[in-house]
Design a protein around this motif. Structure first.
Motif, PDB file in Angstrom:
ATOM      1  N   ARG A 468       0.937  -1.286  -0.051  1.00 53.76           N
ATOM      2  CA  ARG A 468       0.049  -0.076  -0.108  1.00 53.76           C
ATOM      3  C   ARG A 468       0.701   1.183  -0.021  1.00 53.76           C
ATOM      4  O   ARG A 468       1.812   1.474   0.821  1.00 53.76           O
ATOM      5  CB  ARG A 468      -1.035  -0.102   1.159  1.00 53.76           C
ATOM      6  CG  ARG A 468      -1.830   1.390   1.364  1.00 53.76           C
ATOM      7  CD  ARG A 468      -2.630   1.167   2.588  1.00 53.76           C
ATOM      8  NE  ARG A 468      -3.496   2.494   2.682  1.00 53.76           N
ATOM      9  CZ  ARG A 468      -3.951   3.100   3.693  1.00 53.76           C
ATOM     10  NH1 ARG A 468      -2.874   2.984   4.709  1.00 53.76           N
ATOM     11  NH2 ARG A 468      -4.652   4.076   3.871  1.00 53.76           N
ATOM     12  N   ARG A 469       0.464   2.231  -0.885  1.00 52.77           N
ATOM     13  CA  ARG A 469       1.265   3.572  -0.563  1.00 52.77           C
ATOM     14  C   ARG A 469       0.338   4.702  -0.090  1.00 52.77           C
ATOM     15  O   ARG A 469      -0.825   4.636  -0.471  1.00 52.77           O
ATOM     16  CB  ARG A 469       1.449   4.165  -2.359  1.00 52.77           C
ATOM     17  CG  ARG A 469       2.282   5.180  -2.244  1.00 52.77           C
ATOM     18  CD  ARG A 469       2.456   5.627  -3.682  1.00 52.77           C
ATOM     19  NE  ARG A 469       3.216   6.982  -3.708  1.00 52.77           N
ATOM     20  CZ  ARG A 469       3.625   7.557  -5.003  1.00 52.77           C
ATOM     21  NH1 ARG A 469       3.415   7.024  -6.139  1.00 52.77           N
ATOM     22  NH2 ARG A 469       4.179   8.686  -4.959  1.00 52.77           N
ATOM     23  N   GLU A 470       0.895   5.182   0.791  1.00 49.20           N
ATOM     24  CA  GLU A 470       0.222   6.152   1.647  1.00 49.20           C
ATOM     25  C   GLU A 470       0.008   7.502   0.725  1.00 49.20           C
ATOM     26  O   GLU A 470       1.099   7.876   0.220  1.00 49.20           O
ATOM     27  CB  GLU A 470       0.901   6.440   3.023  1.00 49.20           C
ATOM     28  CG  GLU A 470       1.070   5.204   3.937  1.00 49.20           C
ATOM     29  CD  GLU A 470      -0.218   4.871   4.720  1.00 49.20           C
ATOM     30  OE1 GLU A 470      -1.341   5.586   4.761  1.00 49.20           O
ATOM     31  OE2 GLU A 470      -0.422   3.717   5.536  1.00 49.20           O
ATOM     32  N   ASN A 471      -1.060   8.029   1.026  1.00 50.35           N
ATOM     33  CA  ASN A 471      -1.266   9.416   0.592  1.00 50.35           C
ATOM     34  C   ASN A 471      -1.130  10.369   1.690  1.00 50.35           C
ATOM     35  O   ASN A 471      -2.040  11.017   2.015  1.00 50.35           O
ATOM     36  CB  ASN A 471      -2.541   9.384  -0.039  1.00 50.35           C
ATOM     37  CG  ASN A 471      -2.695  10.730  -0.753  1.00 50.35           C
ATOM     38  OD1 ASN A 471      -1.786  11.548  -1.137  1.00 50.35           O
ATOM     39  ND2 ASN A 471      -4.030  11.138  -0.913  1.00 50.35           N
ATOM     40  N   ALA A 472       0.376  10.585   2.197  1.00 51.53           N
ATOM     41  CA  ALA A 472       0.308  11.801   3.204  1.00 51.53           C
ATOM     42  C   ALA A 472      -0.059  13.028   2.924  1.00 51.53           C
ATOM     43  O   ALA A 472      -0.817  13.708   3.684  1.00 51.53           O
ATOM     44  CB  ALA A 472       1.946  11.653   3.667  1.00 51.53           C
ATOM     45  N   ALA A 473       0.196  13.426   1.472  1.00 50.32           N
ATOM     46  CA  ALA A 473      -0.136  15.021   1.249  1.00 50.32           C
ATOM     47  C   ALA A 473      -1.364  15.022   0.968  1.00 50.32           C
ATOM     48  O   ALA A 473      -1.859  16.139   1.374  1.00 50.32           O
ATOM     49  CB  ALA A 473       0.756  15.093  -0.327  1.00 50.32           C
ATOM     50  N   GLY A 474      -2.158  13.969   0.863  1.00 47.42           N
ATOM     51  CA  GLY A 474      -3.676  14.332   1.036  1.00 47.42           C
ATOM     52  C   GLY A 474      -4.444  13.737   2.161  1.00 47.42           C
ATOM     53  O   GLY A 474      -5.621  14.308   2.218  1.00 47.42           O
ATOM     54  N   ASP A 482      -3.930  25.778  -2.777  1.00 50.64           N
ATOM     55  CA  ASP A 482      -5.036  25.395  -3.554  1.00 50.64           C
ATOM     56  C   ASP A 482      -6.416  25.453  -2.738  1.00 50.64           C
ATOM     57  O   ASP A 482      -7.554  24.758  -3.012  1.00 50.64           O
ATOM     58  CB  ASP A 482      -4.966  24.233  -4.325  1.00 50.64           C
ATOM     59  CG  ASP A 482      -4.468  23.175  -3.354  1.00 50.64           C
ATOM     60  OD1 ASP A 482      -4.654  23.374  -2.058  1.00 50.64           O
ATOM     61  OD2 ASP A 482      -4.165  21.836  -3.491  1.00 50.64           O
ATOM     62  N   ASN A 483      -6.449  26.248  -1.634  1.00 53.54           N
ATOM     63  CA  ASN A 483      -7.539  26.257  -0.611  1.00 53.54           C
ATOM     64  C   ASN A 483      -8.188  24.853  -0.445  1.00 53.54           C
ATOM     65  O   ASN A 483      -9.419  24.830  -0.650  1.00 53.54           O
ATOM     66  CB  ASN A 483      -8.663  27.078  -1.452  1.00 53.54           C
ATOM     67  CG  ASN A 483      -8.231  28.446  -1.438  1.00 53.54           C
ATOM     68  OD1 ASN A 483      -7.627  29.159  -0.662  1.00 53.54           O
ATOM     69  ND2 ASN A 483      -8.441  29.053  -2.753  1.00 53.54           N
ATOM     70  N   ARG A 484      -7.250  23.786  -0.193  1.00 52.50           N
ATOM     71  CA  ARG A 484      -7.738  22.479   0.441  1.00 52.50           C
ATOM     72  C   ARG A 484      -8.503  22.528   1.650  1.00 52.50           C
ATOM     73  O   ARG A 484      -8.077  23.456   2.581  1.00 52.50           O
ATOM     74  CB  ARG A 484      -6.663  21.568   0.530  1.00 52.50           C
ATOM     75  CG  ARG A 484      -5.917  21.222  -0.875  1.00 52.50           C
ATOM     76  CD  ARG A 484      -4.947  20.150  -0.716  1.00 52.50           C
ATOM     77  NE  ARG A 484      -4.327  20.027  -2.114  1.00 52.50           N
ATOM     78  CZ  ARG A 484      -3.462  18.725  -2.388  1.00 52.50           C
ATOM     79  NH1 ARG A 484      -3.398  17.903  -1.380  1.00 52.50           N
ATOM     80  NH2 ARG A 484      -3.003  18.542  -3.452  1.00 52.50           N
ATOM     81  N   PRO A 485      -9.500  21.605   1.907  1.00 53.28           N
ATOM     82  CA  PRO A 485      -9.994  21.915   3.175  1.00 53.28           C
ATOM     83  C   PRO A 485      -9.292  21.412   4.343  1.00 53.28           C
ATOM     84  O   PRO A 485      -8.348  20.702   4.151  1.00 53.28           O
ATOM     85  CB  PRO A 485     -11.268  20.859   2.976  1.00 53.28           C
ATOM     86  CG  PRO A 485     -10.913  19.993   1.921  1.00 53.28           C
ATOM     87  CD  PRO A 485      -9.987  20.798   0.800  1.00 53.28           C
ATOM     88  N   ASP A 486      -9.657  22.021   5.645  1.00 54.72           N
ATOM     89  CA  ASP A 486      -8.885  21.409   6.857  1.00 54.72           C
ATOM     90  C   ASP A 486      -9.054  20.059   6.944  1.00 54.72           C
ATOM     91  O   ASP A 486      -9.992  19.701   7.212  1.00 54.72           O
ATOM     92  CB  ASP A 486      -9.649  22.533   8.015  1.00 54.72           C
ATOM     93  CG  ASP A 486      -8.699  22.156   9.245  1.00 54.72           C
ATOM     94  OD1 ASP A 486      -8.214  20.939   9.667  1.00 54.72           O
ATOM     95  OD2 ASP A 486      -8.434  23.275   9.765  1.00 54.72           O
ATOM     96  N   PRO A 487      -7.904  19.305   7.248  1.00 53.74           N
ATOM     97  CA  PRO A 487      -8.187  17.860   7.359  1.00 53.74           C
ATOM     98  C   PRO A 487      -8.675  17.387   8.686  1.00 53.74           C
ATOM     99  O   PRO A 487      -9.129  16.342   8.799  1.00 53.74           O
ATOM    100  CB  PRO A 487      -6.594  17.222   6.961  1.00 53.74           C
ATOM    101  CG  PRO A 487      -5.841  18.401   7.259  1.00 53.74           C
ATOM    102  CD  PRO A 487      -6.529  19.578   7.027  1.00 53.74           C
ATOM    103  N   ASP A 488      -8.298  18.316   9.709  1.00 55.97           N
ATOM    104  CA  ASP A 488      -8.946  17.888  10.985  1.00 55.97           C
ATOM    105  C   ASP A 488     -10.431  18.033  11.051  1.00 55.97           C
ATOM    106  O   ASP A 488     -11.258  17.363  11.460  1.00 55.97           O
ATOM    107  CB  ASP A 488      -8.131  18.767  11.776  1.00 55.97           C
ATOM    108  CG  ASP A 488      -8.885  18.392  13.183  1.00 55.97           C
ATOM    109  OD1 ASP A 488      -8.861  17.278  14.013  1.00 55.97           O
ATOM    110  OD2 ASP A 488      -9.309  19.396  14.014  1.00 55.97           O
ATOM    111  N   ARG A 489     -10.760  19.374  10.602  1.00 52.49           N
ATOM    112  CA  ARG A 489     -12.264  19.777  10.495  1.00 52.49           C
ATOM    113  C   ARG A 489     -13.194  18.816   9.813  1.00 52.49           C
ATOM    114  O   ARG A 489     -14.496  18.500   9.840  1.00 52.49           O
ATOM    115  CB  ARG A 489     -12.568  20.921  10.001  1.00 52.49           C
ATOM    116  CG  ARG A 489     -11.796  22.076  10.761  1.00 52.49           C
ATOM    117  CD  ARG A 489     -11.993  23.537  10.295  1.00 52.49           C
ATOM    118  NE  ARG A 489     -13.310  24.112  10.646  1.00 52.49           N
ATOM    119  CZ  ARG A 489     -13.742  24.570  11.977  1.00 52.49           C
ATOM    120  NH1 ARG A 489     -12.625  24.696  12.594  1.00 52.49           N
ATOM    121  NH2 ARG A 489     -14.907  24.917  12.182  1.00 52.49           N
TER     122      ARG A 489
END
Length: 498
Positions: A468-474, A482-489
């Motif tokens: 499995r390859r982890e998608n740490a950046a996502g 790029d105004n990505r959503p807050d990963p915690d929220r």
């Protein structure tokens, strides 16, 4: 309501006859008991091969092991065989696997869109039996060490693996909730426990402190007086090399019971998470095992025989559309899962099994039968099993025929295969299966795979294992403008206010 989600929970080597929902008086599994009360329990459910990979491949495809070349634990599941993961995915489901499925070969997905862990077992041809040398002791074969060394444990490879599979499945459920993908899901979580070695997590070993662990009801005759299956298994994994006394047998059984309770705790974590995420009312939960465990009965251990403890498995359905508190006595098998899942998803498919939905709705079907097959180590001819009503018939051209009335003879000791009924069943098996042709196909497959494995382990090795390859950046905080959503929220429960 739209299509329901599926949570398919699978254990390895969990014998139905050791579980409280099937009448065991000592084992403690409160989560499985609670699930069975709010759903339906199949009292006579069977795997279609008493060995891991053939059982799983039949379960996934809804086809007899012999029909797809699922002969043993080093068999490749052909990529052109549709599984229920393929079929549900084609119906709009998001399919995911966390844990083991024993996929041998380059295809490590077989219809799963996502996979969260690798397998514990080899994904290559390293475990090919050798029917050309049926009495040879192979380096990877079972021994009695699992019984001799049974007891409590604080950390094992199997524990590490199952904790990881459970954690990743829970993490996947949470992250799915924060994504825009609105498809229903079909999540498989497949554990190694309670497969040997019989090492119980200490907490659950302690649950049985002071309990009177029962000895096997039928602990086997002296080796030279055992039936043909007992003698075969003695040659396969015993051979008298590691003597085991009565106390070690009881320790192995206690460890197995502790492992069952640990399995129940894993199931409980998954069910609690469905509840926390508000998914319980929309999710069909199915619990089963790939096969059972003889656990010392008849002097036998593990699987690889067609006696009840080895081939009878738990099967529980619960969720939307499933009647609560229902117990179904008709014989059913894993071949019935694929047509049942697609029926629940409001589609029809073909296969060797039949949907369980009519039985869940109260219909009876006296024509139902269960077919079991074994073509793995310990034998040199295919073995066929038929279960109809209370009768079980077992046949191989090398070992003869066996017919048991399970209602009158639950320990399967009185062979009535010389009766008119037994002779008719033997003739039927020979008509339905070309046993000589099947044996030739098994031998040819074994020879090819042994040659390939010998070649591929020379020089540079290119493993087929899933990685499995982890998608740490996502998954974590990053700033790419790029105004990505807050990963915690996106993950937090209860949800953060805007």
């Amino acid at each position: 309501m739209g299509k329901p989600n599926f949570l398919f929970v699978m254990f390895d080597q969990m014998a139905a006859l050791s579980l409280p929902v099937y009448g065991h008086p000592l084992v403690r599994m409160p989560n499985l008991e609670k699930l069975s009360r709010r759903g339906a329990l199949f009292e006579n459910a069977y795997c279609n091969a008493p060995l891991c990979s053939p059982a799983r491949f039949a379960l996934m495809t809804g086809r007899y092991p012999s029909a797809i070349g699922a002969y043993d634990n080093a068999t490749e599941l052909p990529s052109d065989q549709p599984t229920w993961a393929h079929r549900l995915r084609a119906l709009g489901y998001r399919t995911c696997l966390s844990g083991k499925m024993d996929f041998t070969g380059a295809d490590q997905l077989h219809g799963y869109e996502e996979r969260l862990t690798t397998d514990l077992s080899p994904s290559d041809f390293g475990w090919v039996p050798d029917w050309d040398r049926p009495d040879a002791v192979l380096s990877w074969s079972h021994s009695m060490a699992s019984v001799a060394e049974a007891g409590p444990c604080d950390y094992t490879l199997n524990m590490e693996y199952d904790e990881d599979a459970c954690y990743k499945a829970i993490q996947w459920l949470h992250r799915r909730g924060g994504e825009a993908d609105a498809r229903p899901f079909a999540l498989t979580v497949s554990f190694m426990h309670p497969h040997d070695p019989y090492q119980a997590p200490r907490q659950f070993w302690d649950w049985y402190e002071g309990a009177e662990i029962e000895a096997p009801q039928d602990d086997g005759n002296p080796v030279d007086a055992r039936d043909v299956f007992g003698r075969r298994m003695y040659r396969l994994y015993d051979r008298g090399e590691i003597p085991v006394d009565a106390q070690q047998v009881l320790r192995a059984r206690r460890a197995y019971y502790g492992m069952l309770s640990y399995c129940d705790s894993l199931l409980g974590r998954l069910l609690d998470r469905l509840e926390l995420l508000g998914l319980s009312e929309d999710t069909v939960v199915v619990v089963t095992s790939d096969h059972g465990d003889m656990l010392g009965e008849r002097g036998l251990w593990y699987k690889m025989v067609c006696f009840e403890r080895a081939i009878r498995v738990p099967l529980v359905f619960a969720g939307p559309g499933i009647p609560a508190g229902k117990r179904v006595s008709d014989p059913v098998s894993h071949l019935d899962l694929l047509p049942s899942f697609t029926a629940i998803a409001r589609a029809e498919t073909a296969g060797d099994g039949r949907s369980l939905l009519p039985l869940l709705q109260g219909e009876r079907d006296a024509a139902r039968e269960v077919v079991g097959q074994y073509m793995g180590e310990g034998y040199d001819h295919p073995l066929i099993m038929l279960r109809r009503e209370n009768w079980k018939f077992i046949h191989s051209e090398a070992d003869g025929s066996f017919l048991y009335d399970l209602a009158a003879d639950p320990l399967e000791r009185t062979n009535t295969a010389d009766s008119e009924q037994g002779r008719a069943l033997r003739d039927e098996v020979r008509r339905r299966w070309d046993l000589a042709g099947l044996r030739a196909a098994v031998l040819a497959s074994q020879r090819r795979r042994r040659l390939i494995h010998a070649a591929l382990t020379q020089g540079r090795v290119a493993p087929w294992d899933f990685e499995r390859r982890e998608n740490a950046a996502g998954s974590y905080w990053r700033n790419y403008g790029d105004n990505r959503p807050d990963p915690d929220r996106a993950l937090r429960l209860p949800r953060a206010r805007p």
